[in-house]
Design a protein around this motif. Sequence first.
Motif, PDB file in Angstrom:
ATOM      1  N   ASP A 171      38.138  38.967  50.088  1.00 32.88           N
ATOM      2  CA  ASP A 171      38.438  39.676  48.800  1.00 32.88           C
ATOM      3  C   ASP A 171      39.159  38.812  47.692  1.00 32.88           C
ATOM      4  O   ASP A 171      39.983  38.448  47.732  1.00 32.88           O
ATOM      5  N   THR A 172      38.124  38.875  47.023  1.00 31.47           N
ATOM      6  CA  THR A 172      38.697  37.007  46.156  1.00 31.47           C
ATOM      7  C   THR A 172      39.090  38.082  44.544  1.00 31.47           C
ATOM      8  O   THR A 172      39.684  37.256  43.196  1.00 31.47           O
ATOM      9  N   LEU A 173      38.083  39.562  44.326  1.00 36.35           N
ATOM     10  CA  LEU A 173      38.296  39.657  43.112  1.00 36.35           C
ATOM     11  C   LEU A 173      39.738  39.828  42.143  1.00 36.35           C
ATOM     12  O   LEU A 173      41.000  40.726  42.400  1.00 36.35           O
ATOM     13  N   ALA A 174      39.642  39.385  40.916  1.00 38.06           N
ATOM     14  CA  ALA A 174      41.276  39.445  39.834  1.00 38.06           C
ATOM     15  C   ALA A 174      41.441  40.247  38.768  1.00 38.06           C
ATOM     16  O   ALA A 174      40.747  40.506  38.448  1.00 38.06           O
ATOM     17  N   HIS A 175      42.022  41.038  38.606  1.00 31.24           N
ATOM     18  CA  HIS A 175      42.311  42.446  38.019  1.00 31.24           C
ATOM     19  C   HIS A 175      43.265  41.732  36.854  1.00 31.24           C
ATOM     20  O   HIS A 175      44.669  41.775  37.408  1.00 31.24           O
ATOM     21  N   ALA A 176      42.798  41.857  35.506  1.00 33.57           N
ATOM     22  CA  ALA A 176      44.058  41.726  34.729  1.00 33.57           C
ATOM     23  C   ALA A 176      44.403  42.585  34.141  1.00 33.57           C
ATOM     24  O   ALA A 176      43.813  44.590  34.221  1.00 33.57           O
ATOM     25  N   MET A 177      45.645  42.970  33.381  1.00 32.88           N
ATOM     26  CA  MET A 177      46.206  43.970  32.906  1.00 32.88           C
ATOM     27  C   MET A 177      46.472  43.974  31.138  1.00 32.88           C
ATOM     28  O   MET A 177      47.362  42.459  30.845  1.00 32.88           O
ATOM     29  N   LYS A 178      46.462  44.786  30.227  1.00 33.76           N
ATOM     30  CA  LYS A 178      47.302  44.083  29.446  1.00 33.76           C
ATOM     31  C   LYS A 178      48.202  45.459  28.432  1.00 33.76           C
ATOM     32  O   LYS A 178      47.816  46.348  28.823  1.00 33.76           O
ATOM     33  N   LEU A 179      49.158  45.126  28.500  1.00 32.16           N
ATOM     34  CA  LEU A 179      50.160  45.498  28.188  1.00 32.16           C
ATOM     35  C   LEU A 179      49.953  46.031  27.029  1.00 32.16           C
ATOM     36  O   LEU A 179      50.602  44.898  26.088  1.00 32.16           O
ATOM     37  N   ASP A 180      49.872  47.242  27.439  1.00 32.06           N
ATOM     38  CA  ASP A 180      49.799  48.332  25.516  1.00 32.06           C
ATOM     39  C   ASP A 180      51.157  48.944  26.019  1.00 32.06           C
ATOM     40  O   ASP A 180      51.400  50.296  25.950  1.00 32.06           O
ATOM     41  N   LEU A 181      52.257  48.348  24.465  1.00 29.87           N
ATOM     42  CA  LEU A 181      53.190  48.569  23.972  1.00 29.87           C
ATOM     43  C   LEU A 181      53.292  50.249  23.691  1.00 29.87           C
ATOM     44  O   LEU A 181      54.411  50.903  23.826  1.00 29.87           O
ATOM     45  N   LYS A 182      52.238  50.244  23.279  1.00 31.33           N
ATOM     46  CA  LYS A 182      51.880  52.063  22.366  1.00 31.33           C
ATOM     47  C   LYS A 182      52.703  52.885  23.910  1.00 31.33           C
ATOM     48  O   LYS A 182      52.903  53.644  23.548  1.00 31.33           O
ATOM     49  N   ARG A 183      51.257  52.964  24.150  1.00 32.27           N
ATOM     50  CA  ARG A 183      50.878  54.134  25.291  1.00 32.27           C
ATOM     51  C   ARG A 183      52.189  53.694  26.079  1.00 32.27           C
ATOM     52  O   ARG A 183      52.308  54.890  27.087  1.00 32.27           O
ATOM     53  N   ARG A 184      52.875  52.185  26.987  1.00 33.71           N
ATOM     54  CA  ARG A 184      53.925  52.677  27.532  1.00 33.71           C
ATOM     55  C   ARG A 184      55.060  52.747  27.172  1.00 33.71           C
ATOM     56  O   ARG A 184      56.288  53.451  27.845  1.00 33.71           O
ATOM     57  N   GLY A 185      54.915  52.662  25.401  1.00 35.90           N
ATOM     58  CA  GLY A 185      56.802  53.584  25.174  1.00 35.90           C
ATOM     59  C   GLY A 185      57.584  52.121  24.900  1.00 35.90           C
ATOM     60  O   GLY A 185      58.660  52.630  25.240  1.00 35.90           O
ATOM     61  N   ILE A 186      57.214  51.441  24.688  1.00 37.46           N
ATOM     62  CA  ILE A 186      57.408  50.210  25.281  1.00 37.46           C
ATOM     63  C   ILE A 186      57.881  49.207  23.538  1.00 37.46           C
ATOM     64  O   ILE A 186      57.067  49.402  22.275  1.00 37.46           O
ATOM     65  N   ASP A 187      59.561  49.095  23.243  1.00 39.06           N
ATOM     66  CA  ASP A 187      59.713  48.343  22.301  1.00 39.06           C
ATOM     67  C   ASP A 187      59.107  47.410  21.880  1.00 39.06           C
ATOM     68  O   ASP A 187      60.478  46.660  23.253  1.00 39.06           O
ATOM     69  N   LEU A 188      58.816  46.764  21.198  1.00 41.84           N
ATOM     70  CA  LEU A 188      58.516  45.290  20.758  1.00 41.84           C
ATOM     71  C   LEU A 188      59.922  44.436  20.852  1.00 41.84           C
ATOM     72  O   LEU A 188      59.355  43.463  21.668  1.00 41.84           O
ATOM     73  N   LYS A 189      61.249  44.633  20.622  1.00 43.82           N
ATOM     74  CA  LYS A 189      61.811  44.174  20.832  1.00 43.82           C
ATOM     75  C   LYS A 189      62.814  44.166  22.035  1.00 43.82           C
ATOM     76  O   LYS A 189      63.189  42.863  22.536  1.00 43.82           O
TER      77      LYS A 189
END
Length: 371
Positions: A171-189
């Motif tokens: 079980d070696t599959l590694a999964h990447a995540m792209k942090l989508d700031l807009k979809r997450r409601g995260i302020d770039l600041k």
Amino acid sequence: EIEVRSLATNDNSNGSKTEEKANLNPSNYAATVSQYVEVSGRVYDFKVTDIEDPGWESFFRKEKGKPEPSGKVFFTGPRNINGEREAQRKYILPVMPGKNDEPGYKDRAVKLGYAVRFEVRTIGNYYDRYDFLQIMPTFYFVDRNGKNRQEVDLYYSTPTNPLVKVGSPEDTLAHAMKLDLKRRGIDLKEFTDTAGAMYRLRGGMNEYSEAEWKEVFPQISQNGVNVFKYHKILLGEPVRSFVGPQREIPESVDKDKALASVQKWYGEYFLPADCLAVPKGTDLSKERNLTRSSPVFLRDGYIIVNFKDISVINNDDFDNPSLKYTGKTGDGWRLEGYNTNQNGWELEPGDVIVYYADKRATDDYFGAGTH
């Protein structure tokens, strides 16, 4: 080191006449003891903030097809880190049938293969490069009514192996995540402030200037970083922000350390779309003529993903986690009011996501023809 003292009721020395451990001398009115202690941090406020499944889109999005979040999230329970009830905690875990309040979607679980996005906070000295937040999922199966709970082993396929057991050496599959700031409601600041504090606390970041690092750091998570295998989620520096106090900081306190003293970790997780479940400990090598439709595989119900085992790793010391959600000094699931009595289901603290055992994301992609 702290000092504790116990005063006699007839003390007239204002606690100045003391004796260690016990006031055996009648002229001493106070017993004192000194002890070294360690100030413990906290890991708390786990919440599910988004689900990729189209059946949950109208719940988590302001408008269908648009990225802006609705503001609805699933909390661990109705109480905060201090056990105080908060009105904003309307939706509580797990994500399960009966929780979606959008018309027509009430009884939705999550289809296998769709990602669930979450965040969790920590307090303490967990702002260095080799500090991590680790989650070790466990898996359970329940029937259509949420009953007959049993722990299960999960399997999935790869192009070279038709049955890979989750948690096995294969079980070696590694999964990447792209942090989508807009979809997450995260302020770039939030991330540029983090980058600035990180730069100053460490006396620089390689060859970057501070201005360059404040541009580069937020891009790392947005470009994609590995965050999980099916048996382990490991969140590190690129998906961690500093969210400590920034106002009314005493002059004697370093403002960057104050900001870095509270951390927020962003993660996501999903089970594979071709996931198969069997009772835990089942030896599939003894099954004859094994196919995906063999009766050994559990289908008529749901797979529950449990995140009870959340720990904080300090300075790369994985053998000795610094904090746990179920720590000795406070069980976060209990303090925040995790409820195991919901709709008659057999739930346990840490249950987070309920997946269908027999419905998959691929059904949505290939369920209809072109004509």
